[in-house]
Design a protein around this motif. Structure first.
Motif, PDB file in Angstrom:
ATOM      1  N   LEU A   1      15.454   0.283  -6.977  1.00  0.00           N
ATOM      2  CA  LEU A   1      14.035   0.215  -7.325  1.00  0.00           C
ATOM      3  C   LEU A   1      13.156   0.938  -6.311  1.00  0.00           C
ATOM      4  N   PHE A   2      12.266   1.783  -6.826  1.00  0.00           N
ATOM      5  CA  PHE A   2      11.327   2.523  -5.982  1.00  0.00           C
ATOM      6  C   PHE A   2       9.958   2.490  -6.642  1.00  0.00           C
ATOM      7  N   LEU A   3       8.917   2.246  -5.846  1.00  0.00           N
ATOM      8  CA  LEU A   3       7.546   2.228  -6.327  1.00  0.00           C
ATOM      9  C   LEU A   3       6.752   3.366  -5.708  1.00  0.00           C
ATOM     10  N   PHE A   4       5.978   4.072  -6.533  1.00  0.00           N
ATOM     11  CA  PHE A   4       5.091   5.080  -5.962  1.00  0.00           C
ATOM     12  C   PHE A   4       3.707   5.003  -6.594  1.00  0.00           C
ATOM     13  N   SER A   5       2.724   5.420  -5.813  1.00  0.00           N
ATOM     14  CA  SER A   5       1.332   5.468  -6.253  1.00  0.00           C
ATOM     15  C   SER A   5       0.724   6.754  -5.693  1.00  0.00           C
ATOM     16  N   GLY A   6      -0.570   6.755  -5.437  1.00  0.00           N
ATOM     17  CA  GLY A   6      -1.191   7.924  -4.818  1.00  0.00           C
ATOM     18  C   GLY A   6      -1.171   9.165  -5.697  1.00  0.00           C
ATOM     19  N   ILE A   7      -1.368   8.979  -7.007  1.00  0.00           N
ATOM     20  CA  ILE A   7      -1.404  10.129  -7.928  1.00  0.00           C
ATOM     21  C   ILE A   7      -2.811  10.699  -7.921  1.00  0.00           C
TER      22      ILE A   7
ATOM     23  N   ASP B   1     -10.748   5.265  -9.634  1.00  0.00           N
ATOM     24  CA  ASP B   1      -9.849   6.373  -9.324  1.00  0.00           C
ATOM     25  C   ASP B   1      -8.387   5.979  -9.522  1.00  0.00           C
ATOM     26  N   PHE B   2      -8.151   4.750  -9.924  1.00  0.00           N
ATOM     27  CA  PHE B   2      -6.819   4.226 -10.222  1.00  0.00           C
ATOM     28  C   PHE B   2      -5.835   4.358  -9.067  1.00  0.00           C
ATOM     29  N   ALA B   3      -6.370   4.170  -7.864  1.00  0.00           N
ATOM     30  CA  ALA B   3      -5.483   4.066  -6.697  1.00  0.00           C
ATOM     31  C   ALA B   3      -4.614   2.815  -6.803  1.00  0.00           C
ATOM     32  N   HIS B   4      -5.041   1.851  -7.649  1.00  0.00           N
ATOM     33  CA  HIS B   4      -4.282   0.604  -7.796  1.00  0.00           C
ATOM     34  C   HIS B   4      -3.101   0.746  -8.756  1.00  0.00           C
ATOM     35  N   GLU B   5      -2.961   1.890  -9.398  1.00  0.00           N
ATOM     36  CA  GLU B   5      -1.858   2.099 -10.336  1.00  0.00           C
ATOM     37  C   GLU B   5      -0.586   2.489  -9.581  1.00  0.00           C
ATOM     38  N   GLN B   6       0.518   1.814  -9.903  1.00  0.00           N
ATOM     39  CA  GLN B   6       1.803   2.182  -9.307  1.00  0.00           C
ATOM     40  C   GLN B   6       2.845   2.323 -10.411  1.00  0.00           C
ATOM     41  N   CYS B   7       3.843   3.131 -10.125  1.00  0.00           N
ATOM     42  CA  CYS B   7       4.906   3.416 -11.081  1.00  0.00           C
ATOM     43  C   CYS B   7       6.236   2.948 -10.512  1.00  0.00           C
ATOM     44  N   LEU B   8       7.074   2.440 -11.388  1.00  0.00           N
ATOM     45  CA  LEU B   8       8.390   1.944 -11.006  1.00  0.00           C
ATOM     46  C   LEU B   8       9.452   2.944 -11.438  1.00  0.00           C
ATOM     47  N   VAL B   9      10.343   3.280 -10.512  1.00  0.00           N
ATOM     48  CA  VAL B   9      11.507   4.111 -10.826  1.00  0.00           C
ATOM     49  C   VAL B   9      12.750   3.251 -10.649  1.00  0.00           C
ATOM     50  N   ILE B  10      13.575   3.211 -11.678  1.00  0.00           N
ATOM     51  CA  ILE B  10      14.833   2.472 -11.639  1.00  0.00           C
ATOM     52  C   ILE B  10      15.981   3.467 -11.698  1.00  0.00           C
ATOM     53  N   GLU B  11      16.869   3.390 -10.734  1.00  0.00           N
ATOM     54  CA  GLU B  11      18.056   4.244 -10.705  1.00  0.00           C
ATOM     55  C   GLU B  11      19.247   3.384 -11.111  1.00  0.00           C
ATOM     56  N   GLN B  12      19.886   3.770 -12.218  1.00  0.00           N
ATOM     57  CA  GLN B  12      20.945   2.955 -12.777  1.00  0.00           C
ATOM     58  C   GLN B  12      21.905   3.820 -13.581  1.00  0.00           C
ATOM     59  N   GLU B  13      23.199   3.643 -13.319  1.00  0.00           N
ATOM     60  CA  GLU B  13      24.244   4.323 -14.089  1.00  0.00           C
ATOM     61  C   GLU B  13      24.042   5.837 -14.116  1.00  0.00           C
ATOM     62  N   GLY B  14      23.614   6.375 -12.991  1.00  0.00           N
ATOM     63  CA  GLY B  14      23.437   7.824 -12.881  1.00  0.00           C
ATOM     64  C   GLY B  14      22.193   8.360 -13.568  1.00  0.00           C
TER      65      GLY B  14
ATOM     66  N   GLU C   1       0.860  -1.187   0.000  1.00  0.00           N
ATOM     67  CA  GLU C   1       0.000   0.000   0.000  1.00  0.00           C
ATOM     68  C   GLU C   1       0.890   1.229   0.000  1.00  0.00           C
ATOM     69  N   GLY C   2       0.725   2.061  -1.027  1.00  0.00           N
ATOM     70  CA  GLY C   2       1.489   3.296  -1.078  1.00  0.00           C
ATOM     71  C   GLY C   2       2.887   3.118  -1.634  1.00  0.00           C
ATOM     72  N   ASP C   3       3.747   4.069  -1.310  1.00  0.00           N
ATOM     73  CA  ASP C   3       5.101   4.108  -1.850  1.00  0.00           C
ATOM     74  C   ASP C   3       6.007   3.153  -1.080  1.00  0.00           C
ATOM     75  N   VAL C   4       6.877   2.465  -1.819  1.00  0.00           N
ATOM     76  CA  VAL C   4       7.807   1.521  -1.198  1.00  0.00           C
ATOM     77  C   VAL C   4       9.147   1.588  -1.922  1.00  0.00           C
ATOM     78  N   ARG C   5      10.228   1.780  -1.175  1.00  0.00           N
ATOM     79  CA  ARG C   5      11.567   1.628  -1.756  1.00  0.00           C
ATOM     80  C   ARG C   5      11.984   0.186  -1.550  1.00  0.00           C
ATOM     81  N   LEU C   6      12.217  -0.524  -2.655  1.00  0.00           N
ATOM     82  CA  LEU C   6      12.605  -1.925  -2.584  1.00  0.00           C
ATOM     83  C   LEU C   6      14.088  -2.073  -2.271  1.00  0.00           C
ATOM     84  N   ASP C   7      14.918  -1.224  -2.858  1.00  0.00           N
ATOM     85  CA  ASP C   7      16.352  -1.171  -2.561  1.00  0.00           C
ATOM     86  C   ASP C   7      16.904   0.090  -3.208  1.00  0.00           C
ATOM     87  N   ASP C   8      18.228   0.188  -3.321  1.00  0.00           N
ATOM     88  CA  ASP C   8      18.802   1.426  -3.849  1.00  0.00           C
ATOM     89  C   ASP C   8      18.596   1.576  -5.358  1.00  0.00           C
TER      90      ASP C   8
END
Length: 269
Positions: A127-133, A158-171, A118-125
């Motif tokens: 991968l990060f997931l966010f929702s609540g748009i 209302d698409f509260a079930h939609e989440q976005c993935l952010v990948i941080e890689q190579e700067g 539920e909500g935003d979760v950082r999986l590790d350095d």
């Protein structure tokens, strides 16, 4: 880093299957993962054609609770029953297009490796997931027919079930969203709140497809305004699936090289 479009509405590799759905395979320094699994077993079959070993995948991210992104989870689970499958808790709830059920296969919820968050979760350095748009600028018009179940009654999703993935890689930062049902501009507004600035790359459908005739003037205005705002950003966008070819072509006239089409079987990077 490696990114391959496993499933998309159009085909870009001989021998690969195209279907109405989306699945993206990603390799980072620490992970082999999937964003979504398409509608059928096409992701599994296309991976075989492309020489991608899905048994090595450790994480599956479900962007939202619709069949064309989740339908391939059960076929995938038959060859890989250890990968963590992460979805928003509300993605498990019933979803409809009018009277037609378009939610996930309920058998998915019985898999022991499913993780409901539920909500935003950082999986590790990486991968990060966010929702609540919650913003509604240039909101996709196709959402009007999409519903969710609330206490046995169908209400506007209302698409509260939609989440976005952010990948941080190579700067660099990659933002991945299956359909951008909440509207890509609103998703980017939420991204800016979290990270400041804009991502370097975005992979997403824009949910501008229309199956019942041409876009209205109002719909075209939303599409063009979205494109005008996106082209001002120092970001490259990869899109397809629910964007629809007419909307993609209209956006391409404004965005030029900043908008690149996705196709089944093609390597993004």
């Amino acid at each position: 880093m490696k990114i391959v479009t496993l499933v998309e509405n159009t085909c870009g590799h001989e021998g690969c299957i195209a279907e109405h759905g989306l699945s993206v395979y990603i390799e980072t320094e620490k992970h082999k993962l999937l964003l979504d699994c398409g509608q059928t077993d096409a992701a599994v079959k296309n991976a075989e054609v492309l020489g991608i070993d899905l048994t090595a995948v450790d994480t599956v991210i479900l962007s939202h609770g619709h069949y064309d992104h989740s339908g391939g989870i059960m076929p995938f689970s038959r060859i890989n029953n250890t990968a963590q499958i992460i979805m928003q808790k509300s993605a498990a709830e019933p979803h409809y297009n009018g009277e037609r059920y378009i939610g996930i296969d309920k058998d998915i919820l019985a898999l022991p490796n499913v993780r409901l968050i539920e909500g935003d979760v950082r999986l590790d350095d990486e991968l990060f997931l966010f929702s609540g748009i919650t913003g509604r600028r240039c909101y996709p018009q196709g959402n009007r027919k999409l519903l969710r179940d609330e206490g046995g009654e169908k209400v506007q999703d209302d698409f509260a079930h939609e989440q976005c993935l952010v990948i941080e890689q190579e700067g660099k930062r990659w933002l991945l969203s299956g359909c951008s049902h909440n509207g890509i501009l609103n998703i980017l507004d939420k991204y800016k709140e979290i990270f400041s600035g804009v991502p370097d790359y975005v992979i997403t459908g824009f949910h501008m497809m229309k199956n019942d005739g041409e876009h209205t003037d109002e719909e075209k205005a939303v599409i063009m305004q979205t494109a005008r705002e996106l082209v001002q950003m120092d970001t490259v966008f990869y899109s397809g699936h629910c964007t629809g070819i007419p909307a993609f072509d209209l956006m391409k006239t404004i965005m030029g090289d900043k908008l690149i089409a996705l196709h089944s079987g093609e390597k993004v990077i």
